[in-house]
Design a protein around this motif. Structure first.
Motif, short mmCIF file in Angstrom:
data_model
loop_
_atom_site.label_atom_id
_atom_site.label_comp_id
_atom_site.label_asym_id
_atom_site.label_seq_id
_atom_site.Cartn_x
_atom_site.Cartn_y
_atom_site.Cartn_z
N ALA A 181 0.84 -1.19 0.00
CA ALA A 181 0.00 0.00 0.00
C ALA A 181 0.87 1.24 0.00
O ALA A 181 2.01 1.24 0.50
CB ALA A 181 -0.92 0.00 1.22
N SER A 182 0.35 2.33 -0.56
CA SER A 182 1.14 3.55 -0.74
C SER A 182 1.48 4.23 0.57
O SER A 182 2.43 4.97 0.66
CB SER A 182 0.37 4.54 -1.64
OG SER A 182 -0.80 5.00 -0.98
N GLY A 183 0.67 4.00 1.62
CA GLY A 183 0.89 4.69 2.88
C GLY A 183 0.29 6.07 2.91
O GLY A 183 0.41 6.79 3.91
N SER A 184 -0.35 6.48 1.82
CA SER A 184 -1.01 7.78 1.75
C SER A 184 -2.50 7.55 1.49
O SER A 184 -2.95 7.53 0.35
CB SER A 184 -0.40 8.64 0.64
OG SER A 184 -1.02 9.91 0.57
N PRO A 185 -3.30 7.31 2.54
CA PRO A 185 -4.69 6.88 2.36
C PRO A 185 -5.56 7.97 1.74
O PRO A 185 -5.41 9.16 2.01
CB PRO A 185 -5.15 6.56 3.78
CG PRO A 185 -4.27 7.40 4.66
CD PRO A 185 -2.95 7.48 3.96
N LEU A 186 -6.48 7.54 0.88
CA LEU A 186 -7.46 8.44 0.29
C LEU A 186 -8.84 8.24 0.88
O LEU A 186 -9.70 9.12 0.79
CB LEU A 186 -7.53 8.23 -1.23
CG LEU A 186 -6.28 8.59 -2.03
CD1 LEU A 186 -6.46 8.19 -3.49
CD2 LEU A 186 -6.00 10.08 -1.94
N CYS A 187 -9.07 7.08 1.47
CA CYS A 187 -10.41 6.68 1.89
C CYS A 187 -10.44 6.48 3.40
O CYS A 187 -9.53 5.88 3.98
CB CYS A 187 -10.81 5.40 1.15
SG CYS A 187 -12.31 4.62 1.73
N ASP A 188 -11.51 6.97 4.04
CA ASP A 188 -11.74 6.70 5.46
C ASP A 188 -12.48 5.36 5.55
O ASP A 188 -13.71 5.31 5.49
CB ASP A 188 -12.56 7.82 6.08
CG ASP A 188 -12.75 7.65 7.59
OD1 ASP A 188 -12.50 6.55 8.09
OD2 ASP A 188 -13.15 8.63 8.25
N ASN B 89 5.82 13.98 -4.70
CA ASN B 89 5.29 13.01 -5.65
C ASN B 89 4.64 11.85 -4.93
O ASN B 89 3.67 11.27 -5.40
CB ASN B 89 6.40 12.49 -6.56
CG ASN B 89 7.00 13.60 -7.41
OD1 ASN B 89 6.27 14.38 -8.00
ND2 ASN B 89 8.32 13.66 -7.47
N ALA B 90 5.19 11.47 -3.79
CA ALA B 90 4.71 10.38 -2.96
C ALA B 90 5.36 10.55 -1.60
O ALA B 90 6.29 11.36 -1.44
CB ALA B 90 5.08 9.03 -3.58
N PHE C 276 10.31 17.67 -2.64
CA PHE C 276 11.32 18.64 -3.08
C PHE C 276 10.72 20.04 -3.01
O PHE C 276 9.52 20.22 -2.84
CB PHE C 276 11.76 18.33 -4.52
CG PHE C 276 10.64 18.43 -5.53
CD1 PHE C 276 10.46 19.59 -6.27
CD2 PHE C 276 9.76 17.37 -5.72
CE1 PHE C 276 9.42 19.69 -7.19
CE2 PHE C 276 8.73 17.47 -6.64
CZ PHE C 276 8.56 18.62 -7.37
N ILE C 277 11.61 21.05 -3.14
CA ILE C 277 11.20 22.45 -3.22
C ILE C 277 11.35 22.88 -4.67
O ILE C 277 12.44 22.80 -5.22
CB ILE C 277 12.03 23.35 -2.30
CG1 ILE C 277 11.85 22.92 -0.84
CG2 ILE C 277 11.66 24.81 -2.49
CD1 ILE C 277 12.69 23.71 0.14
#
Length: 318
Positions: free
Chosen positions: A21-28, A263-264, A269-270
């Motif tokens: 899993a990406s570790g960046s959740p979109l869904c509750d 990006n993930a 980055f800046i």
């Protein structure tokens, strides 16, 4: 198990293996599992190799669809409750779905297995509780059916704009065999379940002479997960990880305001040419000390960026 069956299983297992899993959740997921009701279709953005193929074929992020049938006590027919228990060892409080999976066929699964996936609910608008039970019954009666790999390949050939062979030639999508299929894919099984109570998904509407209109059921073998998202007869219900229902709560989100974009997770980055700007947060007024600290930090960032640009252009540093 013969060599051919063993090789087929090995390939299927490789295709359906999920990536991390990406570790960046979109869904509750907790809220989704609380609000979902029997008869709802749940769409999944899968993470397996076959999911990526389906996304390319259908030009949609949704690679899988399943039917939520509720908990055991939500299934009115005792015989069908027993059929569920013959296919899985479900606890009375377990939330159950029925789905068709490559290498497994039509099975009973738990809703919680998709906790880490991006998901949404497609709710059939106006579907009565009686018909929701009949849709669930149809899906339960499909348990044990194999997964139709040929149909998946024929669907890919049909959806691609060009092909070596004519789209209808030797295609399983245009078979007219009646009765309960022995092999199916996830979307076809769901489409047939809703068709059993004449609930529209994407019906064919024909306007005839005299202003009459006739509605025909669409070929269920040509349905994909995205069709439940696209259908005007299903309400799309999203439960985002960040709930924005209470007015201007987005103004209070803990944004990282130092110009960093990502990006993930871990890939940040800046951007070149970034100019710090103070954000007016009306609900979280900053003290003078906070503003001074942020200003000093912004000046350090600007100085670092100017030095980097001068090094790139070969100018002498001060």
């Amino acid at each position: 198990m013969g060599l051919r069956s063993w090789m087929g299983k090995q390939i299927s297992d490789w295709l359906v293996q999920d990536s991390p899993a990406s570790g960046s959740p979109l869904c509750d997921f907790d809220r989704l599992s609380y609000e979902i009701r029997p008869g709802d279709v749940i769409l999944i953005e899968g993470r397996s190799r076959v999911s990526e193929v389906i996304k390319i074929i259908t030009q949609s992020p949704w690679s899988h669809a399943a039917l939520y049938v509720g908990r055991l006590h939500n299934i009115a027919d005792p015989a069908r409750r027993e059929a569920i228990l013959q296919h899985c060892d479900a606890r009375p409080d377990e939330q159950l779905i029925i789905e068709a999976i490559l290498g497994k066929g039509t099975i009973v699964s738990t809703l919680r297995q998709y906790r880490e996936d991006h998901a949404r609910i497609c709710r059939p608008r106006g579907l009565t509780p009686k018909h929701a039970q009949q849709v669930s019954n149809y899906a339960i009666d499909s348990l044990g059916a194999g997964y139709d790999v040929r149909q998946l390949l024929d669907l890919a050939r049909f959806l691609f704009p060009y092909g070596i062979l004519p789209r209808r030639w030797r295609s399983s999508l245009f078979d007219h065999n009646a009765g309960m299929p022995t092999h199916t894919v996830c979307s076809t099984m769901l489409a047939q379940a809703f068709m059993s109570v004449y609930f529209p998904i994407l019906p064919v509407i024909a306007h005839e002479e005299g202003g009459k209109t006739k509605i025909y059921q669409r070929n269920p073998r040509r349905f994909t997960p995205r069709d439940f998202d696209y259908s005007p007869y299903f309400d799309i219900i999203k439960y985002p990880y960040i709930n924005l229902e209470s007015g201007t709560i987005y103004e209070q989100l803990p944004w990282h305001d130092d110009g960093v974009v990502c990006n993930a997770p871990g890939d940040c980055f800046i951007p070149n040419g970034y100019i710090p700007a103070e954000i007016n947060k009306q609900h979280t007024p900053a003290s003078l000390a906070d503003i001074a600290a942020k200003t000093r930090h912004s000046l350090r960032l600007m100085k670092h960026r100017i030095r980097a640009l001068r090094q790139q252009t070969g100018e002498s540093l001060p």
